[in-house]
Design an enzyme around this catalytic site. Structure first.
Site: not given
Length: 478
Positions: A177, A251, A285, A383
């Protein structure tokens, strides 16, 4: 325009159960560049059923060498259109082509070849003498089953292969997906798999939004989930998998620190920060977005980092000279700009950037550096996922380590020093899943993942293959 009207399920191109469409828009000029079907729960049911049938079929019963042959054929096929695939990612998410050529063009090919070789070299069975002296135990690696692989938009082809290559090497089957922003490349990958003869149902692709992903994660026919994305989404997925006792690899996000030591070569440091802190326009990331600078050199570090950020060429991601492209979407640009506003409101000083560049169209943000930032500020805690850096002062090494570890996250990080041994010793003290000394670069042969809110489990390396095996002990008499 690249248009697909069908999903790839069970080795066939099937029209979705309903007529919804995902429109893919270029972040560089806001023009529509593609359209793909919007999958429904019914389509997910069909995809999981196809993956389950394939798992009960021949694929997991092939030898590792036979599966490796298929992976190598797929690698050869993808190598043929490396440049076109890289450009496709750039068009979808705004990644500068200079980065996409390697990260999206070459990386998937290399990952397939690495896991093909690793599958050939990894014994599936090991005999161990029993500790009670009464016979031995046969320890066997077996594929975990049907894998739900959910992939983000920032490195779509590479992060797909982080999951697909080891899963297929292990003998698993996959329902992929992709993120709505980067769906076209996933269906192009399915077409490549079809061309090389991947057995029907071993890879299935369903395109949709968060609701499709949530339904897939909780599906009773799924045996493992592999997810890369935000920490918020990862927490929800982890809760579902915990309730179902379903293995999961997560992750997730990061807010990593670059510790600049007092002996660092500042010119070399800022050259390294261009990729370790601003790669893919900050939409990566593991980036070191908190720059920790010694108070004795603080002004010097701020000026150097600001000079770097201000010098980066912002523009068309398909231009080889571009180093910073647009944000992936208007929503993402708004998010980044809200953090820039929060930094200003919180008393931090804009050393460079802080606004939009001169482009007439597209979702661009200037590379921005904040000075006079406390580690408790929002721009140092959360973040941002854009080209925004915060330079934070520290006194001694212990304070630097304390600031680096004072974070909800632990994914990446860097140490910058003229003494590599000193850097390694300091790196051992940082609470993170990975860290680089004087550079940062993923190693396909070594595990990658995070601690704390940056996730659980590891991808890449032999550990990445092990994540798609479960272990069976067969007890044998003397």
């Amino acid at each position: 325009m690249i248009e697909h009207d069908s999903l790839y399920i069970g080795g066939q191109w099937l029209r979705p159960a309903e007529n919804g469409v995902i429109t893919v828009v270029s972040p560089a000029d806001e023009q529509t560049i593609g359209a793909v079907p919007l999958a429904t729960a019914t389509d997910v049911d069909h995809a999981v059923a196809a993956a389950g049938a394939a798992f009960r079929g021949t694929w997991p019963r092939l030898t590792p060498g036979e599966r490796a042959d298929v992976l190598e054929r797929l690698a050869d096929e993808l190598a043929k259109n490396r440049d076109e695939r890289a450009a496709l990612t750039s068009r979808q998410n705004g990644m500068p082509i200079a980065i996409a050529a390697s990260a999206e063009g070459d990386s998937p090919v290399g990952l397939l070849r690495y896991y093909a070789a690793l599958a050939r070299a990894t014994p599936l069975e090991e005999r161990r003498p029993r500790l009670d002296g009464n016979g031995e135990t046969l320890v066997r690696k077996e594929p975990v089953g049907v894998v739900a692989a959910i992939v983000p938009w920032n490195f779509p082809q590479a992060l797909t292969m982080f999951k697909l290559a080891p899963a297929l090497a292990a003998g698993c089957t996959v329902v992929l997906k992709p993120a709505p922003e980067t769906t076209v490349d996933a269906l192009e990958l399915a077409a490549a798999c079809e061309r090389v003869g991947l057995p029907a149902g071993v890879l299935n692709v369903v395109t949709g939004g968060a609701d499709v992903g949530e339904y897939l994660v909780s599906h009773p026919g799924v045996h493992k989930v592999a997810f890369t994305g935000s920490t918020a989404a990862g927490r929800r997925i982890g809760e579902v998998c915990g309730r179902l006792l379903r293995p999961v690899t997560l992750e997730l996000g990061g807010k990593s620190a670059a510790i600049v030591l007092d002996d660092a070569d500042l010119a070399a440091t800022v050259r390294g920060l261009a990729t370790s802190s601003l790669l893919n326009s900050g939409q990566t990331c593991y980036l070191s977005t908190r720059i920790l600078a010694p108070r004795t050199r603080y002004a010097e570090v701020v000026d150097a980092v600001a000079g770097l950020a201000g010098s980066l060429t912002v523009g068309d991601p398909l231009s080889p000279d571009t180093l910073v492209g647009p944000m992936v979407s208007r929503r993402q640009r708004d998010r980044v700009e809200s953090y820039i506003a929060a930094g200003k409101a919180g008393g931090a000083t804009v050393a460079t950037g802080g606004g939009r560049p001169a482009q007439d169209r597209g979702w661009y943000v200037q590379p921005t550096v904040f000075a006079n930032v406390d580690n408790d500020a929002r721009i140092a805690r959360e973040e941002i996922f854009g080209p925004v850096l915060a330079v934070i002062p520290y006194g001694d090494i212990d304070e630097a380590v304390g600031i680096a570890n004072d974070s909800d996250y632990g994914l990446g990080g860097t140490i910058w020093t003229s003494d590599v041994d000193r850097g390694v010793e300091l790196a051992r003290r940082v609470e993170t899943g990975s860290i680089g000394v004087n550079f940062y670069g993923l190693d396909v042969g070594a595990p990658f993942g995070g601690v704390k809110a940056s996730g659980i489990g590891r991808e890449l390396g032999p550990e990445g293959l092990a994540a798609y095996h479960h272990l069976k002990s067969i007890y044998l008499p003397a």
